[in-house]
Design a protein around this motif. Structure first.
Motif, short mmCIF file in Angstrom:
data_model
loop_
_atom_site.label_atom_id
_atom_site.label_comp_id
_atom_site.label_asym_id
_atom_site.label_seq_id
_atom_site.Cartn_x
_atom_site.Cartn_y
_atom_site.Cartn_z
N GLN A 22 -5.52 -32.49 72.54
CA GLN A 22 -5.09 -33.78 71.96
C GLN A 22 -3.73 -34.19 72.49
OE1 GLN A 22 -6.84 -35.79 70.28
NE2 GLN A 22 -5.43 -37.15 69.22
N ALA A 23 -2.81 -33.25 72.56
CA ALA A 23 -1.46 -33.55 73.06
C ALA A 23 -1.52 -33.99 74.52
CB ALA A 23 -0.55 -32.33 72.90
N GLN A 26 -2.96 -37.55 74.71
CA GLN A 26 -2.00 -38.54 74.24
C GLN A 26 -0.85 -38.72 75.23
OE1 GLN A 26 -0.93 -37.29 70.28
NE2 GLN A 26 -2.80 -38.12 69.38
N HIS A 116 6.86 -38.37 72.58
CA HIS A 116 5.59 -37.67 72.44
C HIS A 116 5.77 -36.40 71.60
CE1 HIS A 116 1.63 -36.20 73.41
NE2 HIS A 116 2.12 -35.14 74.02
N ASP A 117 6.81 -35.64 71.91
CA ASP A 117 7.09 -34.42 71.16
C ASP A 117 7.32 -34.73 69.68
OD1 ASP A 117 7.42 -31.53 71.62
OD2 ASP A 117 9.46 -31.86 70.85
N ILE A 120 3.97 -35.61 68.01
CA ILE A 120 3.13 -34.42 67.81
C ILE A 120 3.62 -33.61 66.62
CG2 ILE A 120 2.48 -32.17 68.83
CD1 ILE A 120 0.91 -34.51 70.01
#
Length: 165
Positions: A22-23, A26, A116-117, A120
């Motif tokens: 998923q990460a 994305q 993004h990090d 998540i």
């Protein structure tokens, strides 16, 4: 948001794979506005940390076949982000350097990666994030994974080296 329960036990390995897939998906989606693929971002990041590295050394650090790296570097060079320069000590070797545009793109990529990090890990406290990071870092070290290198470079296919459309 709670996860729907399914029958049968889950495992840490499966959960890591699920989250990792998923990460990765994305992150790739976040790169679309820059017309980038994740491997392009990773190579720029590595060059930002190792200015003037040879293509051979970069391939070794990424644990990537050198001929596959050529396509990625070609794409970045065509976009004006990377420059190949002959080595002062060995004419057969090219040293890779970020251009001014490459450094600007690397800054954009850093912002995207931090966002993004944060997305998540949304819902985790700073202490929980630090703990999770430390535990995952220990697992990665135990598995013999190269620090800050995605293992996908080992199997990167030639067709993926081409510039995104």
């Amino acid at each position: 948001m709670s996860r729907p329960q399914t029958s049968g036990p889950s495992s840490i390995a499966f959960l890591l794979t699920q989250i990792g897939a998923q990460a990765a998906s994305q992150f790739a989606a976040r790169l679309i506005p820059l017309d980038f693929l994740p491997q392009h971002a990773g190579v720029l990041r590595m060059l930002g940390q190792s200015e003037g590295i040879s293509q051979q050394e970069l391939a070794a650090r990424l644990e990537m076949h050198a001929s596959r790296l050529v396509g990625v570097v070609d794409t970045l060079e065509k976009r004006g982000l990377v420059a190949r320069q002959s080595s002062a000590t060995d004419r057969r070797v090219y040293a890779l350097h970020l251009t001014e545009a490459g450094r600007g793109t690397l800054k954009q990529l850093g912002t995207i990666a931090r966002e993004h990090d944060a997305a998540i890990c949304d819902g985790l406290s700073a202490q929980e994030r630090a703990q999770l990071f430390h535990l995952l870092e220990r697992v990665a070290e135990r598995l013999g994974l190269a620090h800050a290198v995605h293992p996908g470079y080992r199997t990167l296919e030639q067709r993926e080296d081409s510039q995104p459309s």
